[in-house]
Design an enzyme around this catalytic site. Structure first.
Site, PDB file in Angstrom:
ATOM      1  N   LYS A   9       0.849  -1.197   0.000  1.00 26.51           N
ATOM      2  CA  LYS A   9       0.000   0.000   0.000  1.00 26.51           C
ATOM      3  C   LYS A   9       0.872   1.230   0.000  1.00 26.51           C
ATOM      4  CE  LYS A   9      -2.585   1.562   3.705  1.00 26.51           C
ATOM      5  NZ  LYS A   9      -3.749   1.630   4.594  1.00 26.51           N
ATOM      6  N   SER A  25      -4.652   3.539 -17.076  1.00 34.23           N
ATOM      7  CA  SER A  25      -3.671   3.070 -16.105  1.00 34.23           C
ATOM      8  C   SER A  25      -3.306   4.137 -15.097  1.00 34.23           C
ATOM      9  CB  SER A  25      -2.391   2.574 -16.782  1.00 34.23           C
ATOM     10  OG  SER A  25      -1.730   3.662 -17.390  1.00 34.23           O
ATOM     11  N   TYR A  58      -4.381  -0.638 -13.879  1.00 34.04           N
ATOM     12  CA  TYR A  58      -3.102  -1.336 -13.877  1.00 34.04           C
ATOM     13  C   TYR A  58      -1.973  -0.316 -13.846  1.00 34.04           C
ATOM     14  CZ  TYR A  58      -3.029  -0.201 -18.847  1.00 34.04           C
ATOM     15  OH  TYR A  58      -3.051   0.467 -20.041  1.00 34.04           O
TER      16      TYR A  58
END
Length: 118
Positions: A9, A25, A58
């Site tokens: 994270k 993305s 992504y």
């Protein structure tokens, strides 16, 4: 059985750019990717602390030491430069592996440099 747990994270990342005309993305500084273990093309969840938006995309690699956090394509409509976001990557593992798993959690400063690892 496989469980899905937090792998890494990046907390309090600051959006530096939003590029609607890119094909999609999130661009993340190469150094942050290397330190967090998040891979290029990996699926990530993003939470915008400013407006509550949550979405998946992504990863693509940004220039090292640039501090870039850029949302591209449709996701650019969900952020504004300066917004604080959380970027999360996940991993699948067995319940036995999950017992000892610890995610890599990084707190970022306003310049998107790591200030603390939890």
């Amino acid at each position: 059985m496989q469980l899905t747990l937090l792998k890494a994270k990046l907390h309090k990342a600051t959006v530096t750019e939003a590029n609607l005309n890119y094909t999609g993305s999130i661009t993340i500084d190469k150094n942050l990717l290397e330190k967090s273990g998040i891979l290029v093309w990996e699926k990530v969840s993003v939470v915008n602390n400013n407006n509550g938006a949550r979405f998946e995309t992504y990863v693509i690699e940004g220039e090292a030491n640039s501090g870039i956090i850029c949302l591209n394509g449709a996701a650019a409509r969900l952020v504004q430069p300066g917004d604080k976001i959380i970027i999360m990557a996940y991993v699948s593992m067995t319940p036995e592996e999950a017992k000892t798993h610890q995610p890599d959690v990084f707190i970022l400063g306003d310049d998107n440099k790591i200030i603390e690892k939890i």
